[in-house]
Design a protein around this motif. Structure first.
Motif, PDB file in Angstrom:
ATOM      1  N   ARG A   1      -3.805   8.406   0.128  1.00 51.24           N
ATOM      2  CA  ARG A   1      -3.669   9.557  -0.743  1.00 51.24           C
ATOM      3  C   ARG A   1      -5.076   9.901  -1.229  1.00 51.24           C
ATOM      4  O   ARG A   1      -5.709   9.094  -1.904  1.00 51.24           O
TER       5      ARG A   1
ATOM      6  N   GLY B   1      -2.933   3.832  -1.127  1.00 57.48           N
ATOM      7  CA  GLY B   1      -2.641   3.644   0.285  1.00 57.48           C
ATOM      8  C   GLY B   1      -3.712   2.866   1.011  1.00 57.48           C
ATOM      9  O   GLY B   1      -4.629   2.306   0.412  1.00 57.48           O
TER      10      GLY B   1
ATOM     11  N   TYR C   1       3.604  10.303  -7.472  1.00 55.72           N
ATOM     12  CA  TYR C   1       3.909   9.243  -6.523  1.00 55.72           C
ATOM     13  C   TYR C   1       5.392   9.242  -6.192  1.00 55.72           C
ATOM     14  O   TYR C   1       6.208   9.784  -6.945  1.00 55.72           O
ATOM     15  N   ASP C   2       5.732   8.588  -5.079  1.00 58.18           N
ATOM     16  CA  ASP C   2       7.149   8.392  -4.736  1.00 58.18           C
ATOM     17  C   ASP C   2       7.836   7.668  -5.893  1.00 58.18           C
ATOM     18  O   ASP C   2       7.215   6.813  -6.532  1.00 58.18           O
TER      19      ASP C   2
ATOM     20  N   ASN D   1      -1.526   5.881   5.364  1.00 51.66           N
ATOM     21  CA  ASN D   1      -0.781   6.402   4.211  1.00 51.66           C
ATOM     22  C   ASN D   1      -1.702   6.658   3.009  1.00 51.66           C
ATOM     23  O   ASN D   1      -1.276   6.589   1.874  1.00 51.66           O
TER      24      ASN D   1
ATOM     25  N   TRP E   1       7.499   3.841  -5.646  1.00 57.39           N
ATOM     26  CA  TRP E   1       6.126   3.404  -5.890  1.00 57.39           C
ATOM     27  C   TRP E   1       5.808   3.503  -7.376  1.00 57.39           C
ATOM     28  O   TRP E   1       5.188   2.619  -7.959  1.00 57.39           O
TER      29      TRP E   1
ATOM     30  N   GLU F   1      -1.950  15.067  -3.495  1.00 61.78           N
ATOM     31  CA  GLU F   1      -1.387  13.744  -3.176  1.00 61.78           C
ATOM     32  C   GLU F   1      -1.477  12.787  -4.364  1.00 61.78           C
ATOM     33  O   GLU F   1      -0.657  11.880  -4.499  1.00 61.78           O
TER      34      GLU F   1
ATOM     35  N   GLU G   1       6.849   2.154   1.446  1.00 60.48           N
ATOM     36  CA  GLU G   1       7.443   1.538   2.632  1.00 60.48           C
ATOM     37  C   GLU G   1       7.276   0.021   2.642  1.00 60.48           C
ATOM     38  O   GLU G   1       8.009  -0.688   3.335  1.00 60.48           O
TER      39      GLU G   1
ATOM     40  N   GLN H   1      -2.856   1.873   7.571  1.00 62.06           N
ATOM     41  CA  GLN H   1      -1.442   2.227   7.672  1.00 62.06           C
ATOM     42  C   GLN H   1      -1.240   3.737   7.651  1.00 62.06           C
ATOM     43  O   GLN H   1      -0.111   4.208   7.605  1.00 62.06           O
TER      44      GLN H   1
ATOM     45  N   SER I   1       0.808  -1.220   0.000  1.00 65.02           N
ATOM     46  CA  SER I   1       0.000   0.000   0.000  1.00 65.02           C
ATOM     47  C   SER I   1       0.843   1.272   0.000  1.00 65.02           C
ATOM     48  O   SER I   1       0.315   2.358   0.135  1.00 65.02           O
ATOM     49  N   GLY I   2       2.128   1.124  -0.152  1.00 67.78           N
ATOM     50  CA  GLY I   2       2.992   2.295  -0.210  1.00 67.78           C
ATOM     51  C   GLY I   2       4.435   1.881  -0.391  1.00 67.78           C
ATOM     52  O   GLY I   2       4.791   0.706  -0.239  1.00 67.78           O
TER      53      GLY I   2
END
Length: 168
Positions: free
Chosen positions: A43, A35, A52-53, A41, A56, A48, A15, A39, A12-13
Motif C-alpha cells: 500500500r 504490505g 484498511y480491510d 500487496n 486487517w 491505499e 490474507e 507478496q 503483511s495483509g
C-alpha cells in the motif's frame, strides 16, 4: 531474526490472518502494516493508505489495545488510516513510540501531544536496533529495586568490558 535464532510470524495483509498463530503464543510477530513487495500487496498511495480491510483493521486495533506500538521509519504523513487508529485508540495502557529520522511530520503532532507518543530519534535502523537490543538486555539484568553502590559499580564494569562506545 533468523540469524539470532528467532522464528517470526510474518503478517503483511489480511490474507495472512487465516491460520495465524495467536499473537500471545508466538515468540515474535512482525506486522508489515503497509504490505510486502514480495507478496505484491504493498500500500503506497494516499488512497491505499486512507483505509484498511476490516480484518486487517481488527488486528491493528488489537495490537494497539493489547501491546502498544513501536514504529521505525514511519513518517505518518500519508498514512491517514493508521494515524486515525492511534488517535482513536481508547486504551492508553501501552505506549506509542515513534522512531523518526529528522523532524517529525506535522501530521503526527496530535500523536505526540494528545496521545503522548514518545518520539525516538533514529539515525539509521541498524544502529538503532543494536542500541535498543543493548538497552533491553541491560533492563533484563537489572533488579526490580534500585541498585546499591556495589551493583552500580558492577554494572559499570560490565558495560566497560563489553567495549560499548556509550554507557547509559
Amino acid at each position: 531474526l533468523h540469524e539470532v535464532g528467532i522464528q517470526e510470524q510474518m503478517l503483511s495483509g489480511s490474507e495472512d490472518l487465516n491460520g495465524m498463530i495467536p499473537l500471545q503464543h508466538t515468540a515474535c510477530t512482525v506486522i508489515k502494516v503497509h504490505g510486502d513487495y514480495q507478496q505484491a500487496n504493498l500500500r503506497n498511495t494516499e488512497a491505499e493508505l486512507s483505509e484498511y480491510d476490516p480484518e486487517w483493521l481488527s488486528l491493528i486495533r488489537r495490537v494497539l489495545a493489547e501491546y502498544g506500538l513501536f514504529t521505525v521509519g514511519w513518517s505518518g504523513a500519508s498514512d491517514r488510516a493508521l494515524r486515525n487508529e492511534i488517535e482513536m485508540a481508547a486504551d492508553k495502557r501501552y505506549g506509542y513510540f515513534l522512531g523518526i529520522h529528522g523532524t517529525p511530520a506535522e501530521e503526527i503532532r496530535p500523536l505526540l501531544e494528545e496521545r503522548k507518543a514518545t518520539l525516538v530519534s533514529v539515525t539509521n535502523a541498524n544502529e538503532f536496533f543494536d542500541e535498543l537490543t543493548g538497552t533491553l538486555k541491560e533492563i533484563a539484568h537489572r533488579p526490580t529495586r534500585p541498585l546499591k553502590t556495589a551493583a552500580i559499580v558492577g554494572t559499570t564494569k560490565r558495560l566497560l568490558s563489553q567495549g560499548r562506545a556509550k554507557i547509559e
